[in-house]
Design a protein around this motif. Sequence first.
Motif, PDB file in Angstrom:
ATOM      1  N   ALA A  14      -8.057   2.476  31.894  1.00  0.00           N
ATOM      2  CA  ALA A  14      -8.625   3.461  32.955  1.00  0.00           C
ATOM      3  C   ALA A  14     -10.523   2.715  32.961  1.00  0.00           C
ATOM      4  O   ALA A  14     -11.178   2.679  33.722  1.00  0.00           O
ATOM      5  CB  ALA A  14      -8.231   4.946  32.899  1.00  0.00           C
ATOM      6  N   ALA A  15     -10.799   3.144  32.040  1.00  0.00           N
ATOM      7  CA  ALA A  15     -12.365   2.429  31.421  1.00  0.00           C
ATOM      8  C   ALA A  15     -12.607   0.889  31.573  1.00  0.00           C
ATOM      9  O   ALA A  15     -13.997   0.712  31.811  1.00  0.00           O
ATOM     10  CB  ALA A  15     -12.670   3.278  30.194  1.00  0.00           C
ATOM     11  N   LEU A  16     -11.690   0.299  31.839  1.00  0.00           N
ATOM     12  CA  LEU A  16     -11.566  -1.360  31.789  1.00  0.00           C
ATOM     13  C   LEU A  16     -12.204  -2.142  33.627  1.00  0.00           C
ATOM     14  O   LEU A  16     -11.609  -0.897  34.544  1.00  0.00           O
ATOM     15  CB  LEU A  16     -10.745  -1.962  31.220  1.00  0.00           C
ATOM     16  N   MET A  45     -15.971 -14.091  28.951  1.00  0.00           N
ATOM     17  CA  MET A  45     -13.913 -14.276  28.885  1.00  0.00           C
ATOM     18  C   MET A  45     -13.215 -14.601  29.216  1.00  0.00           C
ATOM     19  O   MET A  45     -11.932 -15.127  28.509  1.00  0.00           O
ATOM     20  CB  MET A  45     -13.153 -12.870  29.707  1.00  0.00           C
ATOM     21  N   ALA A  46     -13.022 -15.478  30.049  1.00  0.00           N
ATOM     22  CA  ALA A  46     -12.608 -17.366  30.040  1.00  0.00           C
ATOM     23  C   ALA A  46     -12.663 -17.713  29.030  1.00  0.00           C
ATOM     24  O   ALA A  46     -11.931 -19.043  29.364  1.00  0.00           O
ATOM     25  CB  ALA A  46     -13.685 -18.109  31.435  1.00  0.00           C
ATOM     26  N   ARG A  47     -13.770 -17.794  27.934  1.00  0.00           N
ATOM     27  CA  ARG A  47     -13.995 -18.650  27.018  1.00  0.00           C
ATOM     28  C   ARG A  47     -12.827 -18.195  25.761  1.00  0.00           C
ATOM     29  O   ARG A  47     -11.999 -18.952  25.092  1.00  0.00           O
ATOM     30  CB  ARG A  47     -15.059 -18.915  26.710  1.00  0.00           C
ATOM     31  N   ILE A  48     -12.580 -17.405  25.754  1.00  0.00           N
ATOM     32  CA  ILE A  48     -11.351 -16.431  25.012  1.00  0.00           C
ATOM     33  C   ILE A  48     -10.545 -16.326  25.805  1.00  0.00           C
ATOM     34  O   ILE A  48      -9.454 -16.907  24.863  1.00  0.00           O
ATOM     35  CB  ILE A  48     -12.178 -14.768  24.448  1.00  0.00           C
ATOM     36  N   ASP A  49     -10.005 -16.530  26.632  1.00  0.00           N
ATOM     37  CA  ASP A  49      -8.782 -16.998  27.300  1.00  0.00           C
ATOM     38  C   ASP A  49      -8.268 -18.403  26.462  1.00  0.00           C
ATOM     39  O   ASP A  49      -7.088 -19.008  26.523  1.00  0.00           O
ATOM     40  CB  ASP A  49      -8.563 -16.680  28.906  1.00  0.00           C
ATOM     41  N   SER A  50      -9.231 -19.314  26.982  1.00  0.00           N
ATOM     42  CA  SER A  50      -9.465 -20.662  27.101  1.00  0.00           C
ATOM     43  C   SER A  50      -8.669 -20.991  25.196  1.00  0.00           C
ATOM     44  O   SER A  50      -8.295 -22.064  24.796  1.00  0.00           O
ATOM     45  CB  SER A  50     -10.225 -21.064  27.075  1.00  0.00           C
ATOM     46  N   LEU A  51      -8.861 -19.728  24.171  1.00  0.00           N
ATOM     47  CA  LEU A  51      -8.611 -20.127  22.993  1.00  0.00           C
ATOM     48  C   LEU A  51      -7.017 -20.142  22.794  1.00  0.00           C
ATOM     49  O   LEU A  51      -6.588 -19.982  21.143  1.00  0.00           O
ATOM     50  CB  LEU A  51      -9.894 -18.724  22.198  1.00  0.00           C
ATOM     51  N   ARG A  52      -6.612 -19.277  23.403  1.00  0.00           N
ATOM     52  CA  ARG A  52      -5.253 -18.989  23.780  1.00  0.00           C
ATOM     53  C   ARG A  52      -4.373 -19.356  23.191  1.00  0.00           C
ATOM     54  O   ARG A  52      -3.988 -20.919  23.614  1.00  0.00           O
ATOM     55  CB  ARG A  52      -4.410 -17.889  24.605  1.00  0.00           C
ATOM     56  N   PRO A  53      -3.098 -19.820  21.957  1.00  0.00           N
ATOM     57  CA  PRO A  53      -2.515 -20.577  21.742  1.00  0.00           C
ATOM     58  C   PRO A  53      -1.506 -21.186  22.550  1.00  0.00           C
ATOM     59  O   PRO A  53      -0.850 -20.166  23.937  1.00  0.00           O
ATOM     60  CB  PRO A  53      -2.053 -19.759  20.434  1.00  0.00           C
ATOM     61  N   VAL A 108     -17.247  -3.972  24.246  1.00  0.00           N
ATOM     62  CA  VAL A 108     -17.547  -4.844  23.248  1.00  0.00           C
ATOM     63  C   VAL A 108     -19.248  -5.924  23.867  1.00  0.00           C
ATOM     64  O   VAL A 108     -20.533  -6.323  24.027  1.00  0.00           O
ATOM     65  CB  VAL A 108     -17.406  -5.458  22.262  1.00  0.00           C
ATOM     66  N   VAL A 109     -18.876  -7.467  24.856  1.00  0.00           N
ATOM     67  CA  VAL A 109     -19.356  -7.645  24.841  1.00  0.00           C
ATOM     68  C   VAL A 109     -20.497  -7.292  26.370  1.00  0.00           C
ATOM     69  O   VAL A 109     -21.922  -7.449  26.061  1.00  0.00           O
ATOM     70  CB  VAL A 109     -19.359  -8.757  26.470  1.00  0.00           C
ATOM     71  N   ASN A 110     -20.119  -5.939  27.623  1.00  0.00           N
ATOM     72  CA  ASN A 110     -20.403  -5.399  27.908  1.00  0.00           C
ATOM     73  C   ASN A 110     -21.923  -4.803  27.584  1.00  0.00           C
ATOM     74  O   ASN A 110     -22.994  -4.378  27.899  1.00  0.00           O
ATOM     75  CB  ASN A 110     -19.765  -4.324  28.588  1.00  0.00           C
ATOM     76  N   ALA A 165     -25.294 -12.541  35.347  1.00  0.00           N
ATOM     77  CA  ALA A 165     -24.376 -11.820  36.276  1.00  0.00           C
ATOM     78  C   ALA A 165     -23.088 -11.743  35.767  1.00  0.00           C
ATOM     79  O   ALA A 165     -22.080 -11.432  35.105  1.00  0.00           O
ATOM     80  CB  ALA A 165     -24.309 -11.224  37.647  1.00  0.00           C
ATOM     81  N   ASP A 166     -22.623 -12.963  35.637  1.00  0.00           N
ATOM     82  CA  ASP A 166     -21.126 -13.748  35.469  1.00  0.00           C
ATOM     83  C   ASP A 166     -21.528 -14.023  33.335  1.00  0.00           C
ATOM     84  O   ASP A 166     -19.912 -15.032  33.311  1.00  0.00           O
ATOM     85  CB  ASP A 166     -21.066 -14.568  36.142  1.00  0.00           C
ATOM     86  N   LEU A 167     -21.894 -13.381  33.110  1.00  0.00           N
ATOM     87  CA  LEU A 167     -22.167 -13.449  31.808  1.00  0.00           C
ATOM     88  C   LEU A 167     -20.184 -13.412  31.009  1.00  0.00           C
ATOM     89  O   LEU A 167     -20.259 -14.173  30.135  1.00  0.00           O
ATOM     90  CB  LEU A 167     -23.027 -13.072  31.122  1.00  0.00           C
TER      91      LEU A 167
END
Lengths: 188, 242
Positions: free
Chosen positions: B240-242, B75-83, A24-26, B68-70
């Motif tokens: 596979a697409a990731l 994703m790093a900020r989303i990971d920091s949301l983890r309970p 989604v982000v991409n 480029a690192d957006l």
Amino acid sequence: MDWKEQDEIISRVLKGDRNAYTLVVNRYKGPIFNLAYRMTGSYHDADDLTQETFLKAYVALGKFQRDRKFFTWLYTISLNLIRNHLRGAKPVSEPMESLCSSEPTNDFENPEGSAIRGEEIKLLNICMRRLPPDVREAVVLRFHQGLSFEDVAAVSGCSLSGAKMKVYRGLEKLRLLMDETIRERRSP
Amino acid sequence: MMKVVEIAMARENLEKLMERALLEELSPEERALLEKALQGAPELLAKWRELERITSLARLLPQIQPPADLDAKVMARIDSLRPALWTRVRDFLLQPVDTRIDFKRAFSGSASGSECSFYFIMAGFYFLIVGLILMFGIGRFGGEWLMVRWVRMQPHIALVTAVWLVVLGIFILKDGAIAARVARIGTVAYIGLLILDAVAIHMTAGFPLALVFLFSFIGTGVLTGLFLAKIIWNYGKNYAAL
């Protein structure tokens, strides 16, 4: 990314598959970043606002109604964040003019024409920064992002006629501002 | 249509038509007629040209490349949301998990993470039952074959396998690419170890009763393992697409 694929990815994210959210982000980082950039005029602020948009969308994804267009929902989140940012924002520290000078134009065949067009785009950027935010967002969404008037209305949260009025007002205002700026430059 | 444009010849009406043209409400024919009508009003024509130029310039505004690192930052900020870990464990234990037993769906490759996890945990549960039966029941059998150390270890092996499969099942609940990868490796290791176990029983026990293990305990385990391998392979293809 078609509707079905998008729906599938959203389902995966909702089931806890965080990695699927990178798709989604991409897919949407470009348009969201450009919207934020055109609205704020700051690369740094656009970066922050884009991150914030995706974070907020991730948290609120469960509330997204599947019968709506995902990108209009995402744009609405982004626009709300941008509006809040602009309300409390100090004047942009990065001068828009200097940023614009490095922006490429597409007129490769005619370097002279390209230079003129580059100047015109630069001027348009400066004038766009002087538009009221609600009018600026309508112009950016319609022409820079290529949204239909219906989508502009849905994203901005106004009626179709309201969206059209804002776009036309924006064009009229830009015409006057560009004219005024050119005259100012010519006068000694 | 000609009549409409003739009526719109008045300046005010021409301006209205210009607005409608810019908002793309006019057909190409109507637009051409407007252009023609504007030839008689040079001031309005200049304004029209100017507005058209602005719209085309606005469309030409270049697209700026995001950092480029957006993605990584998001994703790093989303990971920091983890309970916290205890919250996740509590949720795992107390919250209902939506799953179903549908072997056709599992084989076709559309099983979700929670479904794959369910199959692994159920396989683990099977080994737990087998392990307990062996542990409490094996002593009741008499005979020379029980003296073989490897045979006596079978209940423990079953219990370790049970724990291993349950752990893999819980890990798949993470529903991520890493979990899929680990579960694949874990499943292969599980099948491999079961086969080695069968060979060891056969070699150390060396009497016909060992075949009971080979065909029941080990055989069922390997078949279960192949089923788990198939679903986890299909599940891993999603990434596979990731």
